[in-house]
Scaffold this active site. Structure first.
Site, PDB file in Angstrom:
ATOM      1  N   GLN A   1     -43.943 -28.181  30.313  1.00 23.80           N
ATOM      2  CA  GLN A   1     -45.307 -28.319  30.838  1.00 23.80           C
ATOM      3  C   GLN A   1     -45.528 -27.282  31.941  1.00 23.80           C
ATOM      4  O   GLN A   1     -44.931 -26.225  31.900  1.00 23.80           O
ATOM      5  CB  GLN A   1     -45.577 -29.749  31.357  1.00 23.80           C
TER       6      GLN A   1
ATOM      7  N   ASP B   1     -47.615 -23.994  28.423  1.00 28.64           N
ATOM      8  CA  ASP B   1     -47.752 -22.964  27.391  1.00 28.64           C
ATOM      9  C   ASP B   1     -47.839 -21.548  27.952  1.00 28.64           C
ATOM     10  O   ASP B   1     -48.479 -20.670  27.375  1.00 28.64           O
ATOM     11  CB  ASP B   1     -48.988 -23.231  26.504  1.00 28.64           C
TER      12      ASP B   1
HETATM   13  P1  GDP Z   1     -44.296 -22.457  26.342  1.00 23.66           P
HETATM   14  O1  GDP Z   1     -44.643 -23.874  26.042  1.00 23.66           O
HETATM   15  O2  GDP Z   1     -44.501 -22.116  27.782  1.00 23.66           O
HETATM   16  O3  GDP Z   1     -42.939 -22.064  25.871  1.00 23.66           O
HETATM   17  O4  GDP Z   1     -45.361 -21.563  25.532  1.00 23.66           O
HETATM   18  P2  GDP Z   1     -45.837 -21.785  24.009  1.00 23.66           P
HETATM   19  O5  GDP Z   1     -44.752 -21.398  23.096  1.00 23.66           O
HETATM   20  O6  GDP Z   1     -46.427 -23.144  23.845  1.00 23.66           O
HETATM   21  O7  GDP Z   1     -47.069 -20.807  23.944  1.00 23.66           O
HETATM   22  C1  GDP Z   1     -46.940 -19.455  24.206  1.00 23.66           C
HETATM   23  C2  GDP Z   1     -47.447 -18.671  22.985  1.00 23.66           C
HETATM   24  O8  GDP Z   1     -47.632 -17.330  23.329  1.00 23.66           O
HETATM   25  C3  GDP Z   1     -46.445 -18.652  21.829  1.00 23.66           C
HETATM   26  O9  GDP Z   1     -47.151 -18.591  20.624  1.00 23.66           O
HETATM   27  C4  GDP Z   1     -45.666 -17.363  22.077  1.00 23.66           C
HETATM   28  O10 GDP Z   1     -45.117 -16.817  20.885  1.00 23.66           O
HETATM   29  C5  GDP Z   1     -46.756 -16.472  22.603  1.00 23.66           C
HETATM   30  N1  GDP Z   1     -46.330 -15.464  23.580  1.00 23.66           N
HETATM   31  C6  GDP Z   1     -45.399 -15.544  24.548  1.00 23.66           C
HETATM   32  N2  GDP Z   1     -45.386 -14.420  25.302  1.00 23.66           N
HETATM   33  C7  GDP Z   1     -46.363 -13.629  24.793  1.00 23.66           C
HETATM   34  C8  GDP Z   1     -46.871 -12.344  25.145  1.00 23.66           C
HETATM   35  O11 GDP Z   1     -46.453 -11.703  26.101  1.00 23.66           O
HETATM   36  N3  GDP Z   1     -47.895 -11.853  24.385  1.00 23.66           N
HETATM   37  C9  GDP Z   1     -48.407 -12.519  23.320  1.00 23.66           C
HETATM   38  N4  GDP Z   1     -49.394 -11.960  22.643  1.00 23.66           N
HETATM   39  N5  GDP Z   1     -47.950 -13.724  22.955  1.00 23.66           N
HETATM   40  C10 GDP Z   1     -46.951 -14.276  23.695  1.00 23.66           C
HETATM   41  P1  IMO Z   2     -45.140 -27.013  27.183  1.00 23.47           P
HETATM   42  O1  IMO Z   2     -43.754 -27.322  27.652  1.00 23.47           O
HETATM   43  C1  IMO Z   2     -49.415 -27.812  27.431  1.00 23.47           C
HETATM   44  C2  IMO Z   2     -50.603 -31.933  28.266  1.00 23.47           C
HETATM   45  C3  IMO Z   2     -51.305 -32.709  27.166  1.00 23.47           C
HETATM   46  C4  IMO Z   2     -52.151 -33.647  27.979  1.00 23.47           C
HETATM   47  C5  IMO Z   2     -51.273 -33.969  29.183  1.00 23.47           C
HETATM   48  C6  IMO Z   2     -50.496 -35.265  29.053  1.00 23.47           C
HETATM   49  O2  IMO Z   2     -45.227 -26.580  25.768  1.00 23.47           O
HETATM   50  O3  IMO Z   2     -45.827 -26.097  28.144  1.00 23.47           O
HETATM   51  P2  IMO Z   2     -48.434 -36.091  27.597  1.00 23.47           P
HETATM   52  O4  IMO Z   2     -48.191 -36.021  26.127  1.00 23.47           O
HETATM   53  O5  IMO Z   2     -47.424 -35.375  28.420  1.00 23.47           O
HETATM   54  O6  IMO Z   2     -48.663 -37.485  28.081  1.00 23.47           O
HETATM   55  O7  IMO Z   2     -49.840 -35.326  27.804  1.00 23.47           O
HETATM   56  O8  IMO Z   2     -50.360 -32.885  29.288  1.00 23.47           O
HETATM   57  N1  IMO Z   2     -49.298 -31.357  27.886  1.00 23.47           N
HETATM   58  C7  IMO Z   2     -49.088 -30.063  27.671  1.00 23.47           C
HETATM   59  N2  IMO Z   2     -49.944 -29.027  27.666  1.00 23.47           N
HETATM   60  N3  IMO Z   2     -48.089 -27.601  27.226  1.00 23.47           N
HETATM   61  C8  IMO Z   2     -47.219 -28.621  27.251  1.00 23.47           C
HETATM   62  O9  IMO Z   2     -45.885 -28.443  27.203  1.00 23.47           O
HETATM   63  C9  IMO Z   2     -47.709 -29.930  27.443  1.00 23.47           C
HETATM   64  N4  IMO Z   2     -47.143 -31.159  27.486  1.00 23.47           N
HETATM   65  C10 IMO Z   2     -48.128 -32.019  27.771  1.00 23.47           C
HETATM   66  O10 IMO Z   2     -52.064 -31.861  26.348  1.00 23.47           O
HETATM   67  O11 IMO Z   2     -53.281 -32.963  28.466  1.00 23.47           O
HETATM   68 MG    MG Z   3     -45.917 -24.956  24.760  1.00 26.06          MG
END
Ligand code: GDP
Ligand code: IMO
Ligand code: MG
Length: 421
Positions: free
Chosen positions: A221, A12
């Site tokens: 991840q 994330d």
């Molecule tokens: P990913 O799994 O690595 O693609 O990340 P996620 O989408 O799960 O989580 C990142 C969150 O942060 C999302 O809600 C994005 O819209 C938000 N986001 C990404 N870059 C920024 C940033 O620079 N600032 C803020 N405030 N939010 C961001």
């Molecule tokens: P993105 O691509 C954050 C975490 C789960 C759990 C562990 C194992 O959005 O960054 P799984 O379902 O893979 O067996 O879960 O890994 N996890 C993530 N945490 N971002 C993700 O993906 C994740 N994918 C799995 O919360 O702790």
């Molecule tokens: Mg994510």
């Protein structure tokens, strides 16, 4: 050549947004591992979209997207995602390809994930319950069904054989939920997938490379969730690090050029497992609130804490990171004081290496404090305008890691990104 973009923390980090930003400079965006456990958020025409399995280049018509062999694919989620992107005018039948070696997630994999987590009780991993672990177990156990198999007329027979095997396991785990509705959806999803461009992913990608096309491998991840190098057993079941690109797409290591590591300006984790810099106080709560730290896939609140340079340096090492992208810097705008962890104190001794089993030791993070910048940076686009206190914070990180932050993301929007080099 192939560049790689991946997360350096526990997921994330904002990978989806950054891939979407870089996508116009690439011909191919390819996912190499993970599955619907990922949730990659993008903003298209100011609307939020969360992609789980489709690569984050899908909104750029000149970019081709590949779901690689290293992914575990859920046909039901794929169908839903395709419907979402189609509502934005994307013709996924033209710019989305799937490798025939990609492994399938079956409804029983999801059931096994749930049953396994229930049995673990307090020791549960906090899995996303998408069937990731059981699907990868069937891959390495050499039982899995793969995308290429759906074109085989015996697919249903093969499915039933594997399903029966899973049923025995589920019975032994006392799982007795009715999953017939999941099965109906699964077969609809498989039917839907049969219309796709199912390709020899390894030839597909290598031909693109030979033609001089630019490929970006999109990680899911984060490095601390890698099955080998993460905080085992609280990890996912794939190799999330750059090495996973070779096995997950079929590209040779010498084809990899840039490894772009994405880190938040602080740190989060969702699910169970060690997190040395986690904050259980009002500051952690403020990070969660300001950063809107709730899981994109499961909606669970993310655990929040300060940036951990010990873990980040380890991630830079195992990935061979060549440049960094720092996201969510704007979330720190209002903080008067920022902390950066530069060592772990274990049994009274300071160390800068990630221990073998973080779960088995008591880690006290050693912090250095920095002044916050106390300024709204979300509208900045010129690096010259960055606050001095922020430059100092970023410089410290650059120096510690020996790799430079080349972009700072200052908001979730597509254009909220500042090149810093
Ligand atoms: P990913 O799994 O690595 O693609 O990340 P996620 O989408 O799960 O989580 C990142 C969150 O942060 C999302 O809600 C994005 O819209 C938000 N986001 C990404 N870059 C920024 C940033 O620079 N600032 C803020 N405030 N939010 C961001
Ligand atoms: P993105 O691509 C954050 C975490 C789960 C759990 C562990 C194992 O959005 O960054 P799984 O379902 O893979 O067996 O879960 O890994 N996890 C993530 N945490 N971002 C993700 O993906 C994740 N994918 C799995 O919360 O702790
Ligand atoms: Mg994510």
């Amino acid at each position: 050549m192939v560049d790689v973009l991946l997360g350096l923390q526990w997921g994330d980090e904002g990978k989806g947004k950054i891939v979407d930003y870089f996508a116009p400079s690439y011909d191919v965006i390819a996912r190499f591992q993970g599955g619907p456990n990922a949730g990659h958020t993008l903003y298209v025409k100011d609307k939020k979209i969360v992609l789980h399995q489709i690569p984050s280049g899908i909104f750029h018509s000149n970019t081709v997207n590949l779901i690689g062999n290293g992914v575990v694919l859920d046909a039901v989620t794929l169908k839903k995602e395709c419907e979402t992107v189609a509502s934005f005018g994307v013709d996924y039948t033209q710019n989305l390809y799937i490798s025939q070696r990609t492994n399938l997630i079956l409804p029983t994999h999801r059931a096994l994930d749930k049953a396994s987590e229930t049995l673990k009780g307090n020791d549960k991993i906090g899995s996303t319950l998408k069937g990731i672990g059981p699907a990868y177990m069937d891959k390495t156990g050499r039982n899995a069904l793969r995308v290429g198999d759906i074109l085989d007329k015996n697919f249903t027979t093969q499915y039933i054989r594997l399903r029966l095997k899973h049923q025995k396991l589920l019975d032994s785990m006392h799982f007795n939920e009715d999953i017939s509705a999941w099965e109906d959806e699964f077969f609809e999803g498989i039917e839907f997938m049969r219309k796709f461009k199912i390709v020899n992913g390894e030839y597909f990608i290598n031909e693109k490379i030979s033609q001089g096309k630019k490929v970006l491998a999109e990680g899911a991840q984060g490095s601390m969730l890698d099955v080998d190098f993460g905080t085992f057993p609280f990890v996912t079941s794939s190799n999330t690090i750059s090495a996973g690109v070779c096995t997950g797409l079929g590209v040779a290591p010498q084809k990899i050029k840039e490894v772009i590591g994405v880190t938040k300006a602080y740190c989060t984790r969702v699910g169970s497992g060690p997190f040395p810099t986690e904050l259980h106080d009002a500051t952690g709560e403020e990070l969660r609130k300001t950063g809107n730290e709730f899981g994109a896939t499961t909606g669970r609140p993310r655990r929040c804490g300060w940036i951990d340079l010990v873990a980040l340096k380890f991630a830079c090492m195992v990935n061979g990171v060549t440049q960094l992208v720092m996201t969510k810097a704007d979330v720190l705008d209002a903080f008067a004081e920022l902390k950066v962890c530069g060592a772990y104190k274990i049994n009274g001794k300071e160390q800068t290496q990630v221990p073998y089993q973080m779960t088995k030791v008591d880690i006290e993070p050693v912090y250095r404090s920095f002044n916050g910048w106390k300024q709204d940076i979300s509208k900045l686009c010129d690096p010259a305008g960055l606050p001095e206190a922020m430059k100092y914070y970023v410089d410290h990180i650059n120096n510690y890691l020996g790799v430079k932050v080349s972009y700072i993301s200052n908001g979730p929007g597509r254009d909220q990104i500042i090149p810093t080099l």
